[in-house]
Design an enzyme around this catalytic site. Sequence first.
Site, PDB file in Angstrom:
ATOM      1  N   SER A   1     -19.275  25.040  14.809  1.00 48.30           N
ATOM      2  CA  SER A   1     -18.301  25.354  15.856  1.00 48.30           C
ATOM      3  C   SER A   1     -17.131  24.373  15.879  1.00 48.30           C
ATOM      4  O   SER A   1     -15.985  24.776  16.052  1.00 48.30           O
ATOM      5  CB  SER A   1     -19.011  25.368  17.210  1.00 48.30           C
ATOM      6  OG  SER A   1     -19.698  24.150  17.424  1.00 48.30           O
TER       7      SER A   1
ATOM      8  N   CYS B   1     -34.529  20.697  21.897  1.00 51.34           N
ATOM      9  CA  CYS B   1     -34.967  21.727  20.959  1.00 51.34           C
ATOM     10  C   CYS B   1     -36.480  21.937  20.954  1.00 51.34           C
ATOM     11  O   CYS B   1     -36.993  22.774  20.214  1.00 51.34           O
ATOM     12  CB  CYS B   1     -34.464  21.403  19.556  1.00 51.34           C
ATOM     13  SG  CYS B   1     -32.666  21.291  19.477  1.00 51.34           S
TER      14      CYS B   1
ATOM     15  N   CYS C   1     -34.972  28.325  17.689  1.00 52.98           N
ATOM     16  CA  CYS C   1     -34.880  27.009  18.318  1.00 52.98           C
ATOM     17  C   CYS C   1     -35.131  27.213  19.801  1.00 52.98           C
ATOM     18  O   CYS C   1     -34.954  28.318  20.308  1.00 52.98           O
ATOM     19  CB  CYS C   1     -33.500  26.396  18.098  1.00 52.98           C
ATOM     20  SG  CYS C   1     -33.438  24.665  18.605  1.00 52.98           S
TER      21      CYS C   1
ATOM     22  N   LYS D   1     -30.042  19.114   8.795  1.00 52.29           N
ATOM     23  CA  LYS D   1     -29.172  19.284   9.956  1.00 52.29           C
ATOM     24  C   LYS D   1     -28.940  17.921  10.580  1.00 52.29           C
ATOM     25  O   LYS D   1     -29.871  17.248  11.015  1.00 52.29           O
ATOM     26  CB  LYS D   1     -29.844  20.217  10.945  1.00 52.29           C
ATOM     27  CG  LYS D   1     -29.040  20.436  12.205  1.00 52.29           C
ATOM     28  CD  LYS D   1     -29.647  21.527  13.052  1.00 52.29           C
ATOM     29  CE  LYS D   1     -28.950  21.616  14.377  1.00 52.29           C
ATOM     30  NZ  LYS D   1     -29.574  22.625  15.239  1.00 52.29           N
TER      31      LYS D   1
ATOM     32  N   GLU E   1     -36.005  15.792   3.170  1.00 53.40           N
ATOM     33  CA  GLU E   1     -36.163  16.897   4.127  1.00 53.40           C
ATOM     34  C   GLU E   1     -36.272  18.221   3.381  1.00 53.40           C
ATOM     35  O   GLU E   1     -37.103  19.071   3.711  1.00 53.40           O
ATOM     36  CB  GLU E   1     -34.954  16.961   5.079  1.00 53.40           C
ATOM     37  CG  GLU E   1     -34.882  15.848   6.099  1.00 53.40           C
ATOM     38  CD  GLU E   1     -35.798  16.101   7.304  1.00 53.40           C
ATOM     39  OE1 GLU E   1     -36.522  17.121   7.312  1.00 53.40           O
ATOM     40  OE2 GLU E   1     -35.801  15.263   8.213  1.00 53.40           O
TER      41      GLU E   1
ATOM     42  N   ARG F   1     -29.802  14.280  20.410  1.00 50.73           N
ATOM     43  CA  ARG F   1     -30.768  14.855  19.477  1.00 50.73           C
ATOM     44  C   ARG F   1     -31.060  13.936  18.290  1.00 50.73           C
ATOM     45  O   ARG F   1     -31.586  14.362  17.276  1.00 50.73           O
ATOM     46  CB  ARG F   1     -30.251  16.192  18.951  1.00 50.73           C
ATOM     47  CG  ARG F   1     -29.936  17.217  20.024  1.00 50.73           C
ATOM     48  CD  ARG F   1     -30.075  18.627  19.469  1.00 50.73           C
ATOM     49  NE  ARG F   1     -29.303  19.634  20.162  1.00 50.73           N
ATOM     50  CZ  ARG F   1     -29.559  20.080  21.392  1.00 50.73           C
ATOM     51  NH1 ARG F   1     -30.553  19.578  22.088  1.00 50.73           N
ATOM     52  NH2 ARG F   1     -28.810  21.020  21.927  1.00 50.73           N
TER      53      ARG F   1
ATOM     54  N   CYS G   1     -33.613  25.171  22.223  1.00 53.11           N
ATOM     55  CA  CYS G   1     -32.641  24.468  23.077  1.00 53.11           C
ATOM     56  C   CYS G   1     -31.827  25.385  23.982  1.00 53.11           C
ATOM     57  O   CYS G   1     -31.433  24.982  25.068  1.00 53.11           O
ATOM     58  CB  CYS G   1     -31.714  23.576  22.249  1.00 53.11           C
ATOM     59  SG  CYS G   1     -30.590  24.467  21.174  1.00 53.11           S
TER      60      CYS G   1
ATOM     61  N   LYS H   1     -25.870  21.405   7.295  1.00 52.94           N
ATOM     62  CA  LYS H   1     -25.092  21.619   8.497  1.00 52.94           C
ATOM     63  C   LYS H   1     -24.735  20.282   9.132  1.00 52.94           C
ATOM     64  O   LYS H   1     -25.630  19.450   9.261  1.00 52.94           O
ATOM     65  CB  LYS H   1     -25.966  22.422   9.452  1.00 52.94           C
ATOM     66  CG  LYS H   1     -25.342  22.793  10.741  1.00 52.94           C
ATOM     67  CD  LYS H   1     -26.324  23.623  11.502  1.00 52.94           C
ATOM     68  CE  LYS H   1     -25.796  23.763  12.896  1.00 52.94           C
ATOM     69  NZ  LYS H   1     -26.807  24.077  13.828  1.00 52.94           N
TER      70      LYS H   1
ATOM     71  N   ARG I   1     -22.388  24.098  21.889  1.00 58.73           N
ATOM     72  CA  ARG I   1     -23.238  23.815  23.049  1.00 58.73           C
ATOM     73  C   ARG I   1     -22.627  24.390  24.312  1.00 58.73           C
ATOM     74  O   ARG I   1     -23.335  24.775  25.231  1.00 58.73           O
ATOM     75  CB  ARG I   1     -23.515  22.315  23.147  1.00 58.73           C
ATOM     76  CG  ARG I   1     -24.396  21.892  21.981  1.00 58.73           C
ATOM     77  CD  ARG I   1     -24.767  20.428  22.000  1.00 58.73           C
ATOM     78  NE  ARG I   1     -25.473  20.086  20.767  1.00 58.73           N
ATOM     79  CZ  ARG I   1     -25.756  18.854  20.383  1.00 58.73           C
ATOM     80  NH1 ARG I   1     -25.394  17.833  21.149  1.00 58.73           N
ATOM     81  NH2 ARG I   1     -26.395  18.647  19.252  1.00 58.73           N
TER      82      ARG I   1
ATOM     83  N   TYR J   1     -17.883  31.141  11.459  1.00 58.29           N
ATOM     84  CA  TYR J   1     -17.306  31.969  12.517  1.00 58.29           C
ATOM     85  C   TYR J   1     -16.060  32.698  12.016  1.00 58.29           C
ATOM     86  O   TYR J   1     -15.532  33.560  12.703  1.00 58.29           O
ATOM     87  CB  TYR J   1     -16.989  31.097  13.742  1.00 58.29           C
ATOM     88  CG  TYR J   1     -18.227  30.416  14.289  1.00 58.29           C
ATOM     89  CD1 TYR J   1     -19.093  31.085  15.126  1.00 58.29           C
ATOM     90  CD2 TYR J   1     -18.561  29.109  13.907  1.00 58.29           C
ATOM     91  CE1 TYR J   1     -20.257  30.481  15.587  1.00 58.29           C
ATOM     92  CE2 TYR J   1     -19.713  28.493  14.369  1.00 58.29           C
ATOM     93  CZ  TYR J   1     -20.558  29.185  15.205  1.00 58.29           C
ATOM     94  OH  TYR J   1     -21.709  28.591  15.655  1.00 58.29           O
TER      95      TYR J   1
HETATM   96  C1  PBG Z   1     -29.600  25.043  17.918  1.00 56.41           C
HETATM   97  C2  PBG Z   1     -28.359  25.090  17.102  1.00 56.41           C
HETATM   98  C3  PBG Z   1     -27.175  24.338  17.236  1.00 56.41           C
HETATM   99  C4  PBG Z   1     -26.278  24.864  16.323  1.00 56.41           C
HETATM  100  C5  PBG Z   1     -26.934  25.888  15.646  1.00 56.41           C
HETATM  101  N1  PBG Z   1     -28.224  25.986  16.125  1.00 56.41           N
HETATM  102  C6  PBG Z   1     -26.796  23.289  18.188  1.00 56.41           C
HETATM  103  C7  PBG Z   1     -27.407  21.954  18.181  1.00 56.41           C
HETATM  104  O1  PBG Z   1     -28.228  21.589  17.344  1.00 56.41           O
HETATM  105  O2  PBG Z   1     -27.070  21.242  19.117  1.00 56.41           O
HETATM  106  C8  PBG Z   1     -24.860  24.419  16.140  1.00 56.41           C
HETATM  107  C9  PBG Z   1     -23.950  25.439  15.560  1.00 56.41           C
HETATM  108  C10 PBG Z   1     -22.513  25.147  15.695  1.00 56.41           C
HETATM  109  O3  PBG Z   1     -22.059  24.084  16.163  1.00 56.41           O
HETATM  110  O4  PBG Z   1     -21.751  26.030  15.304  1.00 56.41           O
HETATM  111  N2  PBG Z   1     -30.388  23.952  17.733  1.00 56.41           N
END
Ligand code: PBG
Length: 328
Positions: free
Chosen positions: A275, A127, A117, A196, A234, A218, A119, A249, A206, A314
């Site tokens: 996260s 991104c 990615c 996603k 998708e 996004r 970003c 996700k 982030r 995690y």
């Molecule tokens: C990058 C990406 C993100 C996450 C994984 N790859 C952040 C986003 O899309 O803003 C999030 C992972 C997480 O929150 O643990 N695009």
Amino acid sequence: MVIRPRRLRRTQAIRDLAAETRLSPSMLVYPVFVREGRNVVEEIPAMPGQRRWSPDTLPRILEQAARAGIGGVLLFGVPERKDPEGSGAWAEEGIVQQAMRTAKREFPDLTLIGDVCLCEYTSHGHCGVLKGEGTGRTVDNDATLGLLARTAVSQAQAGADIIAPSDMMDGRVGAIRSALDGAGFQDTPIFSYAVKYASAFYGPFREAAGSVPAFGDRRGYQMDPRNAREALREARLDLDEGADMLMVKPGLPYLDVLRALREHTCVPVGSYSVSGEYSMIKAAASNGWLDEERVVSEAAVCQARAGADILITYFALSLAGWMREGKL
Ligand code: PBG
């Protein structure tokens, strides 16, 4: 005759015998943040217990991952310098490329998954690259594809075993597949973040990766949380373009989507406990409001029951430990 399921709950041994869902460390993927510098092990305040590692300290955490027998690590780069294109994403001496080379050299048997990615590398935090001016700026889908493909190839050259695009540009799986094939990486699988969602649960990530968008959000490229049928669309598009595995996700709030993907596709499906899911549990546990081990175990089991073949979390190292102790 009446079947009485509770007979199967009488003892732990019978419950284990009758369990419909079984987990193992090999299904776990541990996300790891790598940053520039030397001798750095930096706590991530919003994700207690998670750290950013410099390439020279990275082997410490990889050793734990290797010893835990987990299925792989997912590497995220936190670069020092950013630019509008995100050129650090495909630089030969880029942070993830350095990390991959170190990881491959020191732990050749540990599966390395590269998050692809832009970003973390763009100065604006989106991104992909931008087009337009002022408030009319948007992400330029087609102009981004070539940059993602370059990033994927450079990660494969540095040692990535699997490429995981998380950018959500349309057509990126096809672009990455043909670039990998052209560079001699026909055997490198693509684990697509096909589904996603534009989720507020990414907040702590982030902060961890320094990838907050400088303007807007996004929602122009990530999915609308109100849609589930669209997830199948998708997924189908990514499979047609050559995706080998699919990801949903976030994890827990989207179990219906996970189940739909499991039922409507034949490839391995991963669930990414993001996260925000991690930080919520950590915060509640540190207040004594939740039992961390039991909640984390239950969340993992529920995602597997809903259809996840792979769990990206995690908590991977803790989970692997509890599995070894026979606790789940
Ligand atoms: C990058 C990406 C993100 C996450 C994984 N790859 C952040 C986003 O899309 O803003 C999030 C992972 C997480 O929150 O643990 N695009």
